[in-house]
Design a protein around this motif. Structure first.
Motif, mmCIF file in Angstrom:
data_model
loop_
_atom_site.group_PDB
_atom_site.id
_atom_site.type_symbol
_atom_site.label_atom_id
_atom_site.label_comp_id
_atom_site.label_asym_id
_atom_site.label_seq_id
_atom_site.Cartn_x
_atom_site.Cartn_y
_atom_site.Cartn_z
ATOM 1 N N ALA A 3 4.784 18.366 -8.822
ATOM 2 C CA ALA A 3 4.484 18.881 -7.377
ATOM 3 C C ALA A 3 4.011 17.816 -6.887
ATOM 4 O O ALA A 3 2.893 17.681 -7.171
ATOM 5 C CB ALA A 3 4.429 20.457 -7.208
ATOM 6 N N GLY A 4 4.283 17.380 -5.398
ATOM 7 C CA GLY A 4 3.462 16.614 -4.564
ATOM 8 C C GLY A 4 4.219 15.598 -3.745
ATOM 9 O O GLY A 4 5.411 16.182 -3.364
ATOM 10 N N GLY A 5 4.132 14.418 -3.773
ATOM 11 C CA GLY A 5 4.744 13.395 -2.924
ATOM 12 C C GLY A 5 4.223 12.075 -2.830
ATOM 13 O O GLY A 5 3.095 11.688 -3.510
ATOM 14 N N VAL A 6 4.900 11.325 -2.213
ATOM 15 C CA VAL A 6 4.525 9.671 -2.193
ATOM 16 C C VAL A 6 4.615 9.328 -0.483
ATOM 17 O O VAL A 6 5.633 9.712 -0.075
ATOM 18 C CB VAL A 6 5.562 8.774 -2.824
ATOM 19 N N ASP A 7 3.696 8.705 -0.228
ATOM 20 C CA ASP A 7 3.576 8.156 1.338
ATOM 21 C C ASP A 7 3.424 6.812 1.269
ATOM 22 O O ASP A 7 2.397 6.211 0.833
ATOM 23 C CB ASP A 7 2.317 8.932 2.135
ATOM 24 N N MET A 8 4.615 5.991 1.674
ATOM 25 C CA MET A 8 4.313 4.502 1.775
ATOM 26 C C MET A 8 4.331 3.926 3.115
ATOM 27 O O MET A 8 4.714 3.011 3.618
ATOM 28 C CB MET A 8 5.922 4.211 1.300
ATOM 29 N N GLY A 9 3.479 4.758 4.144
ATOM 30 C CA GLY A 9 3.238 4.564 5.470
ATOM 31 C C GLY A 9 4.537 4.329 6.343
ATOM 32 O O GLY A 9 5.342 5.361 6.424
ATOM 33 N N ASP A 10 4.449 3.220 6.915
ATOM 34 C CA ASP A 10 5.937 3.074 7.716
ATOM 35 C C ASP A 10 7.110 2.954 7.105
ATOM 36 O O ASP A 10 8.246 3.184 7.933
ATOM 37 C CB ASP A 10 5.660 1.739 8.514
ATOM 38 N N ASP A 11 7.242 2.963 5.865
ATOM 39 C CA ASP A 11 8.354 2.934 5.302
ATOM 40 C C ASP A 11 8.721 4.135 4.733
ATOM 41 O O ASP A 11 9.973 4.424 4.014
ATOM 42 C CB ASP A 11 8.193 1.924 3.636
ATOM 43 N N ASP A 22 0.613 -1.220 -0.055
ATOM 44 C CA ASP A 22 -0.083 0.157 -0.023
ATOM 45 C C ASP A 22 0.761 1.323 0.068
ATOM 46 O O ASP A 22 1.967 1.344 0.917
ATOM 47 C CB ASP A 22 -1.139 0.134 1.220
ATOM 48 N N MET A 23 0.277 2.229 -0.913
ATOM 49 C CA MET A 23 1.272 3.542 -0.804
ATOM 50 C C MET A 23 0.053 4.546 -1.214
ATOM 51 O O MET A 23 -1.053 4.093 -1.807
ATOM 52 C CB MET A 23 2.341 3.683 -1.627
ATOM 53 N N SER A 24 0.471 5.728 -1.186
ATOM 54 C CA SER A 24 -0.429 6.810 -1.596
ATOM 55 C C SER A 24 0.490 7.754 -2.307
ATOM 56 O O SER A 24 1.449 8.126 -2.002
ATOM 57 C CB SER A 24 -1.263 7.605 -0.614
ATOM 58 N N VAL A 25 -0.039 8.345 -3.557
ATOM 59 C CA VAL A 25 0.664 9.158 -4.437
ATOM 60 C C VAL A 25 -0.126 10.491 -4.618
ATOM 61 O O VAL A 25 -1.327 10.338 -5.057
ATOM 62 C CB VAL A 25 1.055 8.255 -5.530
ATOM 63 N N ASP A 26 0.453 11.576 -4.583
ATOM 64 C CA ASP A 26 -0.316 12.807 -4.888
ATOM 65 C C ASP A 26 0.622 13.638 -5.670
ATOM 66 O O ASP A 26 1.576 14.137 -5.336
ATOM 67 C CB ASP A 26 -0.806 13.435 -3.499
ATOM 68 N N LEU A 27 0.534 13.775 -6.842
ATOM 69 C CA LEU A 27 1.033 14.466 -7.810
ATOM 70 C C LEU A 27 0.451 15.304 -8.684
ATOM 71 O O LEU A 27 -0.339 14.959 -9.380
ATOM 72 C CB LEU A 27 2.102 13.684 -8.560
ATOM 73 N N THR A 28 0.919 16.531 -9.082
ATOM 74 C CA THR A 28 0.492 17.282 -10.108
ATOM 75 C C THR A 28 1.513 17.411 -11.159
ATOM 76 O O THR A 28 2.640 17.683 -10.825
ATOM 77 C CB THR A 28 0.129 18.572 -9.896
ATOM 78 N N LEU A 29 1.496 16.876 -12.396
ATOM 79 C CA LEU A 29 2.445 16.980 -13.393
ATOM 80 C C LEU A 29 1.973 17.401 -14.828
ATOM 81 O O LEU A 29 0.597 17.276 -15.176
ATOM 82 C CB LEU A 29 2.873 15.403 -13.445
ATOM 83 N N ASP A 30 2.872 17.831 -15.557
ATOM 84 C CA ASP A 30 2.346 18.110 -16.997
ATOM 85 C C ASP A 30 3.457 17.585 -17.897
ATOM 86 O O ASP A 30 4.351 16.781 -17.743
ATOM 87 C CB ASP A 30 2.458 19.759 -17.082
ATOM 88 N N ARG A 31 3.218 17.849 -19.176
ATOM 89 C CA ARG A 31 3.793 17.299 -20.317
ATOM 90 C C ARG A 31 5.234 18.016 -20.538
ATOM 91 O O ARG A 31 6.154 17.542 -21.278
ATOM 92 C CB ARG A 31 3.076 17.337 -21.699
ATOM 93 N N ASP A 32 5.609 19.040 -19.905
ATOM 94 C CA ASP A 32 6.879 19.680 -19.804
ATOM 95 C C ASP A 32 7.832 19.238 -18.796
ATOM 96 O O ASP A 32 8.934 19.431 -18.686
ATOM 97 C CB ASP A 32 6.574 21.206 -19.642
#
Length: 253
Positions: free
Chosen positions: A83-91, A69-79
């Protein structure tokens, strides 16, 4: 630093989920999207997703077949900005900002401990809550920078355009996703159930994709289509140059 693989794995996993229900020949029907057959709805959704210039991607659960399990939150474009991040819980978790030729990463202590067990605690102490800054073309960060590029995501989908269509796509009853009307299209194959929720008002973007299999379940939400990536970047006093950081002699902790 093997921990960098989280970004590529997360983005590739989300794209893999998307393409399983949106591969095929593009359709140009004029009917209301929710009146079309399931296959045509999926085609419309794929077309819309490939054409978008930027988007916000939010994934949670297990979306890449690893069962982790993980959560990913990213805003991204074709250039290639993101901006954002990734949360892997205890990891651990990592904040990421990429703008132009530069990329900033801020891993937390748990990330350094679990993803970089040899020397990670020392890196964490040196950074002291600041971002690592590097050139976006630094070979040590290619997996991160590629995951931040919407074109990488689009290529994973368009490269699969010629694959055979999946049989058994079904259309469900109209529902709502985050307060907006959407129609679900589902494929069930080899013990895996994948559902794409396609917007029925405006452009038929896939606004949510869910996957369930024996290893777990995950959800990918898409929003902010064609909205620009935030331009703010960490200030100089919030950063440490990664070249200098990785050039130090780090002893195992």
């Amino acid at each position: 630093m093997s921990g960098h693989r989280w970004a590529a794995r997360a983005a590739a996993g989300a794209a893999a989920v998307a393409l399983t229900v949106t591969s095929g020949t593009l359709a140009q029907a004029d009917d209301d999207i929710d009146t079309l057959p399931a296959e045509k709805i999926a085609e419309r959704a794929r077309d819309a997703l490939v054409d978008v210039r930027s988007l916000h991607l939010s994934a949670r659960g297990s979306v890449d077949g690893t069962g982790e399990d993980m959560s990913v939150d990213l805003t991204l474009d074709r250039d290639g900005n993101c901006a954002g991040g990734v949360d892997m819980g205890d990891d651990g978790s990592v904040e990421i900002v990429k703008r132009g030729d530069d990329v900033w990463l801020k891993p937390d202590a748990a990330f350094w401990k679990n993803q970089v067990p040899i020397g990670g605690a020392t890196f964490d102490k040196i950074l002291d809550g600041r971002y690592m800054k590097a050139s976006a073309d630094d070979p040590r960060l290619l997996e991160v920078t590629e995951a931040c590029d919407l074109d990488t995501f689009r290529e994973l989908i368009t490269d699969n355009t010629g694959r055979a269509d999946f049989d058994g796509l079904t259309k469900g009853a109209k529902t709502e996703v985050n307060g907006a009307p959407a129609v679900p299209v589902t494929r069930t194959e080899d013990g895996e159930r994948v559902t794409a929720y396609v917007a029925t008002e405006g452009t038929p973007y896939p606004v949510r994709i869910t996957v369930r299999n024996a290893e777990g379940q995950g959800t990918v939400d898409f929003s902010g289509f064609d909205r620009p990536v935030p331009t703010a970047t960490p200030s100089a006093d919030e950063t440490v140059d990664i070249t200098a950081l990785l050039g130090r002699s780090i002893k195992p902790i």
